[in-house]
Design a protein around this motif. Sequence first.
Motif, PDB file in Angstrom:
ATOM      1  N   VAL A   1       0.877  -1.172   0.000  1.00 36.04           N
ATOM      2  CA  VAL A   1       0.000   0.000   0.000  1.00 36.04           C
ATOM      3  C   VAL A   1       0.914   1.222   0.000  1.00 36.04           C
ATOM      4  O   VAL A   1       1.658   1.449   0.956  1.00 36.04           O
ATOM      5  N   ALA A   2       0.874   1.972  -1.074  1.00 35.54           N
ATOM      6  CA  ALA A   2       1.710   3.170  -1.185  1.00 35.54           C
ATOM      7  C   ALA A   2       0.905   4.386  -0.747  1.00 35.54           C
ATOM      8  O   ALA A   2      -0.205   4.607  -1.226  1.00 35.54           O
ATOM      9  N   TYR A   3       1.481   5.145   0.173  1.00 36.29           N
ATOM     10  CA  TYR A   3       0.854   6.381   0.629  1.00 36.29           C
ATOM     11  C   TYR A   3       1.498   7.538  -0.131  1.00 36.29           C
ATOM     12  O   TYR A   3       2.686   7.815   0.029  1.00 36.29           O
ATOM     13  N   ARG A   4       0.699   8.191  -0.964  1.00 30.79           N
ATOM     14  CA  ARG A   4       1.209   9.277  -1.791  1.00 30.79           C
ATOM     15  C   ARG A   4       1.249  10.575  -0.988  1.00 30.79           C
ATOM     16  O   ARG A   4       0.230  11.031  -0.481  1.00 30.79           O
ATOM     17  N   ILE A   5       2.440  11.151  -0.850  1.00 31.24           N
ATOM     18  CA  ILE A   5       2.583  12.411  -0.119  1.00 31.24           C
ATOM     19  C   ILE A   5       3.288  13.435  -1.008  1.00 31.24           C
ATOM     20  O   ILE A   5       4.083  13.083  -1.878  1.00 31.24           O
TER      21      ILE A   5
END
Length: 216
Positions: free
Chosen positions: A182-186
Amino acid sequence: MSAVLFDMDGVLVDSEDYWVEFEREEILPAAVPDEDVDVAEVSGMNYAEIYDYLEAEYGTAITREEYLRKFEETAETLYTERVELLEGTHDLLAELDERGVTTAVVSSSPHDWIGMVLERFELEDAFDRVISAEEIDGNSKPAPDVFEYAAEEVGVPAADCVVVEDSENGIKAADRAGTIVVAYRIDAHGDIDYSPADRVADSPAEVREAVLELVD
């Protein structure tokens, strides 16, 4: 999925915003003043190994000792005074615990830095394991070593682990380890490659939703 492995910087706390600024404005210009090194090139790597990487790839203009001192002084201020816990973290961890899902912090940061975060936000007992890349005799992200090690430590096959990551190197490392990512885009990382991720989340709420769906 039987376990969830959380990166710390950028996932549990918003420290990547500060680290990216520090690396872009201070450490990279000091270490490699004649090179235009993108922060994404080193994001997710252990800070000591960043120096080794820069030295090998470009040559450095400061000593290793001076470089490490700059990072360590910044870390103490950052983790004890500036960063904030991502919204909903306590609730997500409580729900995972209620479902019997194993949880771990898996970070390239040293244990001392992780400890500052866990103490400040009352998370000392929230995880089943706390794992730092400094524990292993292996390669830094984007190599899969730390996540392979973490899966062994929590006693869950990598294929049954969800990893929550934010940096390009971290996402690649988790994918190469064979986990579900799960990639958290920041905003701090800009336009990086999210293609190795199984899910991409744009907010803490979306991270929570993706994780809980995967362990359901």
